[in-house]
Design a protein around this motif. Structure first.
Motif: not given
Length: 508
Positions: A216-233
């Motif tokens: 999953v790529t998480v976006m906030r305020n116009g930019t990406d703030v991280g790419v995570v494994d949703p099962q782990s995170a």
């Protein structure tokens, strides 16, 4: 040979896009690997829609590079994007209702015999594709308008597969689906992933993101703030990244100051829907209402706003019995209703934000038959600031806003009316987490000012987190009431399913 999921089919690097003074994207990145389901999440205004429109060739970025299958593309256009194998499955299904399944699948790519369409080949190839990818026997001559929502979604996907899609972009694909249909769609997506197709999955439903996505790529305020494994995170970490706060702050605390009864309903009945329903909502109180599909909940709140006429019963406001025969009378009684389908019933998408907010309250701005534009602008701009509606100006068309901001405009319309009773029908459906928190804060503020709020929701956690009391309708009857201290999701679900509290406790 195992599928190579390390190679990127889409690389969007340092993408920036501005609309006048508004920064929509600032150095945003999105990388999608072959044969994966990749979630894209973010709060209202985070930049999800903008970066997808850049990928679709609808918007041209101010800066950044885009590579598809390793090749840098200097300028994307919608036609080039489709030619490169990137296909978009929109939330609005955008298909001709009277077209057949075969015609919808091969639209603009119909097999021909000379100058004539080869309908027999179309039907045969459509059936082959549906059977191959979905194990679905769907007649090629069936009309789109006769299909279920899930079947229409499958036809959209099949159309992309018929054109040898390499990447599918699904925007809120489950918004109108029931659980059984969601499970069926997820089986299809996993099968496509295993065949090497990359899927970008955009959704506000965090449980679905966790269930179906590989990363999953998480976006906030116009930019990406991280790419995570949703099962782990897990959901809590993803939500915290989206809104930059802990998920425990989702439901803001409120010290309820409960006053006198504002809305009193006695013995309300509507044949075939509900019977003998009585309830009271006091000033400063948030009362929840829930029930399964077909329980009569929807019809009950429609009667409160004058959309349906009850067969029996009475309604009183501030101790005075009133008639609410239609929505005009409801508005006159200072009752506001926020409908579930905001695009169809809550807003006028083709009008400006200012026009939408002013629609139900023009009397506030008019004197001697003339409208004071200055007063209207002051009130509208004040509500835009108060609700944090993300827009460059009040004249922006509502259709250009995100779903959460559209919902805020619908709420602002009733705030402009200075309503006293708020009937909220699934107010946070298909709304991102950040906008949900803002709506919850607004509910608390309205309650603190003495409004009476009826929150109809199928999200049981929302009812537990926000309501002073929750009422449960089962097969047309109000069968239980839970205080804030008593309410939990298991008990509410059990009651909505017809189980007693004792039975619910025994099974948990």
């Amino acid at each position: 040979m195992p599928l190579d999921t390390t190679s990127a089919v889409i690389e969007m690097q340092a993408i920036s896009k501005r609309f006048g003074p508004v920064r929509a994207l600032e150095g945003a990145n999105l990388t999608i690997r072959r044969g994966t389901i990749h979630g894209l999440v973010g709060a209202n205004g985070a930049g999800k829609s903008t970066i997808i429109k850049v990928l679709a060739g609808i918007l041209r970025p101010d800066a950044g590079t885009i590579r598809i299958d390793g090749n840098e593309i200097a300028r994307l256009t919608p036609a080039l994007v489709e030619k490169l194998g990137v296909h978009f499955i929109h939330q609005d299904r955008l298909m001709v209702p009277t077209a057949t399944v075969a015609e919808a699948i091969f639209l603009r790519h119909e097999p021909r015999i000379g100058p004539f369409l080869n309908h027999k080949a179309m039907r045969r190839r459509a059936a082959d594709l549906l059977k191959r990818y979905f194990d679905l026997d769907l007649p090629g001559d069936a009309l789109i308008q006769d299909l279920t929502t899930a079947q229409q979604k499958i036809v959209q996907i099949t159309r992309a597969l018929a054109q040898e899609a390499k990447i599918l972009v699904l925007d809120e694909p489950t918004a109108a689906l029931v659980k059984r249909e969601v499970d069926s769609l997820f089986r299809v997506l996993r099968r496509l992933r295993d065949d090497g197709i990359a899927v970008i999955f955009i959704s506000h439903y965090m449980q679905e993101i966790e269930e179906i996505c590989d990363e999953v790529t998480v976006m906030r305020n116009g930019t990406d703030v991280g790419v995570v494994d949703p099962q782990s995170a897990g959901i809590q970490q993803i939500v915290a990244m989206m809104i930059n706060r802990d998920m425990g702050e989702m439901y803001p605390p409120r010290q309820a100051q409960i006053g006198a009864p504002v809305l009193e309903v006695q013995g309300l009945s509507l044949a075939g829907s509900f019977r003998n329903v009585s309830l009271t909502i006091r000033a400063g109180e948030v009362v929840g209402l829930t029930g399964l599909l077909g329980s009569g909940v929807k019809e009950l709140i429609q009667c409160l706003f004058g959309l349906d006429r009850p067969d029996a019963g009475r309604i009183a406001i501030d101790g005075v019995e009133v008639t609410v025969a239609n929505p005009v009378q409801a508005v006159g009684r200072r009752i506001a209703m926020l409908p579930e389908d905001r695009r169809a019933h809550g807003i006028a998408a083709g009008l400006s934000i200012a026009d939408n907010i002013s629609l139900a309250s023009m009397g506030r701005y008019a004197k001697g038959g003339l409208v004071s534009s200055k007063k209207e602008a002051e009130i509208v701009d004040g509500l835009i600031r108060e609700l944090s509606i993300k827009t460059p100006h009040r004249h922006n068309l509502v259709k250009n806003l995100s779903g959460g901001n559209q919902q805020k405009v619908a709420i602002a319309k009733w705030l402009s009316c200075q309503s006293r009773i708020y009937v909220l029908d699934e107010p946070t459906v298909a709304v991102d987490v950040g906008a949900k928190v803002e709506i919850y804060n607004l509910m608390n503020r309205l309650a603190a000012e003495g409004a009476a709020i009826l929150l109809m929701s199928s999200e049981l956690e929302e009812l537990v987190g926000m309501c002073d009391r929750t009422l449960v309708i089962y097969r047309g009857e109000l069968i239980d009431e839970f205080t804030r201290a008593e309410a939990d999701t298991d008990s509410l679900l059990a009651a909505a399913s017809g189980a007693s509290r004792t039975t619910a406790r025994e099974t948990t």
